[in-house]
Design a protein around this motif. Sequence first.
Motif, mmCIF file in Angstrom:
data_model
loop_
_atom_site.group_PDB
_atom_site.id
_atom_site.type_symbol
_atom_site.label_atom_id
_atom_site.label_comp_id
_atom_site.label_asym_id
_atom_site.label_seq_id
_atom_site.Cartn_x
_atom_site.Cartn_y
_atom_site.Cartn_z
ATOM 1 N N ASP A 62 1.380 6.485 -7.011
ATOM 2 C CA ASP A 62 0.236 7.265 -7.477
ATOM 3 C C ASP A 62 0.297 8.724 -7.056
ATOM 4 O O ASP A 62 -0.643 9.485 -7.297
ATOM 5 C CB ASP A 62 -1.072 6.652 -6.945
ATOM 6 C CG ASP A 62 -1.351 5.274 -7.523
ATOM 7 O OD1 ASP A 62 -0.795 4.962 -8.597
ATOM 8 O OD2 ASP A 62 -2.108 4.505 -6.892
ATOM 9 N N SER A 63 1.390 9.127 -6.428
ATOM 10 C CA SER A 63 1.433 10.445 -5.788
ATOM 11 C C SER A 63 1.751 11.572 -6.749
ATOM 12 O O SER A 63 2.397 11.384 -7.792
ATOM 13 C CB SER A 63 2.479 10.446 -4.662
ATOM 14 O OG SER A 63 3.786 10.350 -5.207
ATOM 15 N N ARG A 91 2.349 1.616 -3.485
ATOM 16 C CA ARG A 91 1.338 2.078 -4.424
ATOM 17 C C ARG A 91 0.999 3.548 -4.193
ATOM 18 O O ARG A 91 0.831 4.315 -5.152
ATOM 19 C CB ARG A 91 0.087 1.210 -4.293
ATOM 20 C CG ARG A 91 -1.122 1.647 -5.131
ATOM 21 C CD ARG A 91 -0.762 1.870 -6.575
ATOM 22 N NE ARG A 91 -0.118 0.710 -7.177
ATOM 23 C CZ ARG A 91 0.494 0.721 -8.350
ATOM 24 N NH1 ARG A 91 0.588 1.845 -9.040
ATOM 25 N NH2 ARG A 91 1.039 -0.384 -8.822
ATOM 26 N N ARG A 92 0.905 3.954 -2.919
ATOM 27 C CA ARG A 92 0.581 5.345 -2.619
ATOM 28 C C ARG A 92 1.643 6.279 -3.194
ATOM 29 O O ARG A 92 1.320 7.332 -3.762
ATOM 30 C CB ARG A 92 0.462 5.533 -1.102
ATOM 31 C CG ARG A 92 -0.001 6.919 -0.685
ATOM 32 C CD ARG A 92 -0.131 7.003 0.822
ATOM 33 N NE ARG A 92 -0.438 8.371 1.230
ATOM 34 C CZ ARG A 92 -0.410 8.796 2.484
ATOM 35 N NH1 ARG A 92 -0.121 7.948 3.469
ATOM 36 N NH2 ARG A 92 -0.678 10.052 2.774
ATOM 37 N N CYS A 93 2.908 5.889 -3.070
ATOM 38 C CA CYS A 93 3.981 6.717 -3.637
ATOM 39 C C CYS A 93 3.914 6.705 -5.164
ATOM 40 O O CYS A 93 4.130 7.739 -5.818
ATOM 41 C CB CYS A 93 5.340 6.217 -3.153
ATOM 42 S SG CYS A 93 5.660 6.526 -1.393
ATOM 43 N N ARG A 131 1.944 15.065 -1.290
ATOM 44 C CA ARG A 131 0.663 14.514 -1.744
ATOM 45 C C ARG A 131 0.907 13.551 -2.901
ATOM 46 O O ARG A 131 1.826 13.680 -3.640
ATOM 47 C CB ARG A 131 -0.266 15.625 -2.222
ATOM 48 C CG ARG A 131 -1.131 16.327 -1.165
ATOM 49 C CD ARG A 131 -0.405 16.778 0.033
ATOM 50 N NE ARG A 131 -1.227 17.549 0.960
ATOM 51 C CZ ARG A 131 -0.731 18.291 1.917
ATOM 52 N NH1 ARG A 131 0.572 18.394 2.059
ATOM 53 N NH2 ARG A 131 -1.522 18.937 2.760
ATOM 54 N N ALA A 178 0.832 -1.206 0.000
ATOM 55 C CA ALA A 178 0.000 0.000 0.000
ATOM 56 C C ALA A 178 0.867 1.256 0.000
ATOM 57 O O ALA A 178 0.559 2.239 -0.700
ATOM 58 C CB ALA A 178 -0.941 -0.009 1.200
ATOM 59 N N TRP A 179 1.953 1.246 0.784
ATOM 60 C CA TRP A 179 2.864 2.387 0.796
ATOM 61 C C TRP A 179 3.503 2.575 -0.576
ATOM 62 O O TRP A 179 3.606 3.703 -1.093
ATOM 63 C CB TRP A 179 3.947 2.190 1.850
ATOM 64 C CG TRP A 179 3.608 2.667 3.221
ATOM 65 C CD1 TRP A 179 3.444 1.902 4.344
ATOM 66 C CD2 TRP A 179 3.409 4.023 3.635
ATOM 67 N NE1 TRP A 179 3.152 2.697 5.422
ATOM 68 C CE2 TRP A 179 3.128 4.011 5.024
ATOM 69 C CE3 TRP A 179 3.437 5.250 2.970
ATOM 70 C CZ2 TRP A 179 2.880 5.163 5.750
ATOM 71 C CZ3 TRP A 179 3.189 6.405 3.699
ATOM 72 C CH2 TRP A 179 2.917 6.360 5.063
#
Length: 261
Positions: free
Chosen positions: A239-240, A235-237, A261, A232-233
């Motif tokens: 997609d940031s 993927r979050r990066c 963000r 998840a971390w």
Amino acid sequence: MSSEPQLEPQASAVRTRQEAGVFRIHIDRAEKHNALRTADLNALARCLAVVAQDEDIRLVVLSSAGNRTFCAGADLSDVDAATLPADLFQQVTNELANLPMPTLAVIQGNVIGGGVDLALACDFRLGVLPCRLQIPAVQFGLCYPPDGIARITHRLGRRAAQRLLVLGEPLADDALATSEFFDEVVEPASLEVAADRWIATFLAGAPLAQRAMKRLIVDAESHRVDATEARAWVRRCADSEDLREGLAARREKRRPRFTGR
């Protein structure tokens, strides 16, 4: 930029200031070797609870007044055997260690007692020599808090932990130079410049990626990496906005303007 520190209540020696993504915590009690009273520990706990929720803070810098002692741990003159603030001290150092953003301790002077755990709870330590680490708990009949023992053992190794905790022996310049206590040692006159350089390096990075990798390093150190959380971390990066900005800045040969963000 804030020109004056935002002071905690009069009873506390904790001073704080926030500017340009950097939150500074300064222990201002040099005349007592920056030993922490219950009021100081409570002020730190309140401060860290707020900092942990602020996504605009990129870096926390911990420092103290004077050049004799970075921190002498808990002020034993403030308590008696029935009211030693071991649990509160452990709470503060754990909260510091668990902050989501990077943390830097800027160290002048000796590091005594709980001050060792306070320094080791930070991700990075910049300091000067001469410096002595000493934990005299065994000389008082105290047992150091278990999370602090774990941090000392993980960071400095079992042999150094035994010398510090079981024997109460100091670790001084030569031993510190070969340990992992300091990330960088500089001349006293260069400490402020070096701290500014470290701060600039932190601020040049993408804050979301810094938080992600700090979290995963902490989890890996404690052997409790959750694969789902780790993905998840990542993927979050991926997609940031930060990643898009970083790639654009590289193409355009300019400095990136990260927002976290």
